[in-house]
Design a protein around this motif. Structure first.
Motif, PDB file in Angstrom:
ATOM      1  N   GLY A 104      55.661 -21.929  32.703  1.00  0.00           N
ATOM      2  CA  GLY A 104      54.223 -21.759  32.580  1.00  0.00           C
ATOM      3  C   GLY A 104      53.753 -21.477  31.159  1.00  0.00           C
ATOM      4  N   LEU A 105      54.469 -22.030  30.186  1.00  0.00           N
ATOM      5  CA  LEU A 105      54.136 -21.760  28.795  1.00  0.00           C
ATOM      6  C   LEU A 105      53.467 -22.963  28.139  1.00  0.00           C
ATOM      7  N   THR A 106      52.502 -22.690  27.288  1.00  0.00           N
ATOM      8  CA  THR A 106      51.922 -23.724  26.449  1.00  0.00           C
ATOM      9  C   THR A 106      52.817 -23.872  25.220  1.00  0.00           C
ATOM     10  N   LEU A 107      52.593 -24.933  24.460  1.00  0.00           N
ATOM     11  CA  LEU A 107      53.325 -25.087  23.199  1.00  0.00           C
ATOM     12  C   LEU A 107      53.089 -23.867  22.303  1.00  0.00           C
ATOM     13  N   GLU A 108      51.846 -23.424  22.267  1.00  0.00           N
ATOM     14  CA  GLU A 108      51.498 -22.291  21.407  1.00  0.00           C
ATOM     15  C   GLU A 108      52.217 -21.008  21.831  1.00  0.00           C
ATOM     16  N   LYS A 109      52.244 -20.725  23.119  1.00  0.00           N
ATOM     17  CA  LYS A 109      52.907 -19.504  23.598  1.00  0.00           C
ATOM     18  C   LYS A 109      54.408 -19.547  23.343  1.00  0.00           C
ATOM     19  N   LEU A 110      55.028 -20.703  23.579  1.00  0.00           N
ATOM     20  CA  LEU A 110      56.461 -20.813  23.321  1.00  0.00           C
ATOM     21  C   LEU A 110      56.749 -20.713  21.826  1.00  0.00           C
ATOM     22  N   ALA A 111      55.908 -21.336  21.020  1.00  0.00           N
ATOM     23  CA  ALA A 111      56.082 -21.264  19.568  1.00  0.00           C
ATOM     24  C   ALA A 111      56.036 -19.811  19.098  1.00  0.00           C
ATOM     25  N   ASP A 112      55.076 -19.061  19.600  1.00  0.00           N
ATOM     26  CA  ASP A 112      54.968 -17.642  19.232  1.00  0.00           C
ATOM     27  C   ASP A 112      56.204 -16.867  19.675  1.00  0.00           C
ATOM     28  N   ALA A 113      56.644 -17.109  20.904  1.00  0.00           N
ATOM     29  CA  ALA A 113      57.797 -16.383  21.450  1.00  0.00           C
ATOM     30  C   ALA A 113      59.079 -16.697  20.692  1.00  0.00           C
ATOM     31  N   ALA A 114      59.206 -17.949  20.218  1.00  0.00           N
ATOM     32  CA  ALA A 114      60.429 -18.366  19.531  1.00  0.00           C
ATOM     33  C   ALA A 114      60.340 -18.228  18.011  1.00  0.00           C
ATOM     34  N   GLY A 115      59.160 -17.876  17.514  1.00  0.00           N
ATOM     35  CA  GLY A 115      58.995 -17.747  16.069  1.00  0.00           C
ATOM     36  C   GLY A 115      58.988 -19.085  15.347  1.00  0.00           C
ATOM     37  N   LEU A 116      58.478 -20.114  16.018  1.00  0.00           N
ATOM     38  CA  LEU A 116      58.417 -21.461  15.451  1.00  0.00           C
ATOM     39  C   LEU A 116      56.964 -21.930  15.447  1.00  0.00           C
ATOM     40  N   SER A 117      56.705 -23.019  14.770  1.00  0.00           N
ATOM     41  CA  SER A 117      55.339 -23.540  14.754  1.00  0.00           C
ATOM     42  C   SER A 117      55.091 -24.430  15.959  1.00  0.00           C
TER      43      SER A 117
END
Length: 107
Positions: free
Chosen positions: A17-30
């Motif tokens: 249930g993650l957006t690209l933005e949420k996963l990027a934030d969680a993983a420390g990536l853009s």
């Protein structure tokens, strides 16, 4: 065209249930880097980036590079089934093999 890595990443991200933005934030990536991973064929992320993604998604980093197309849940169920099979007595194993043979498609 997306790579197998990209397909696995997108599928797992959506399952969580993650957006690209949420996963990027969680993983420390853009967000743009994640989009590239999901949608471009030639992306080869570093082990560090794969580990960050795996940690954020709750899987082992090897999930992304393994050719096995099963989801983590399917793998877990298959492994549990096999552990149970290994504990059966020889007669029960033979019966189960016969049952499984009936499910195989005949040409």
């Amino acid at each position: 065209m997306a790579s197998r890595l990209g397909e696995k990443l997108r599928d797992l991200r959506k399952q969580n249930g993650l957006t690209l933005e949420k996963l990027a934030d969680a993983a420390g990536l853009s967000k743009s880097y994640l989009w590239e991973l999901e949608n471009r064929e030639s992306q080869r992320p570093s082990a560090e980036k794969l580990t960050a993604l795996a940690d954020a998604l709750g899987v082992a980093a090897s999930y992304f590079i393994d050719e096995d197309v099963r989801s983590p849940e399917e793998r877990h169920l298959d492994e549990a089934f096999f552990r149970g099979y290994q504990k059966l007595d020889p007669d029960a194993k033979e019966q189960l093999r016969k049952i499984l043979d009936t499910f195989k498609k005949k040409p």
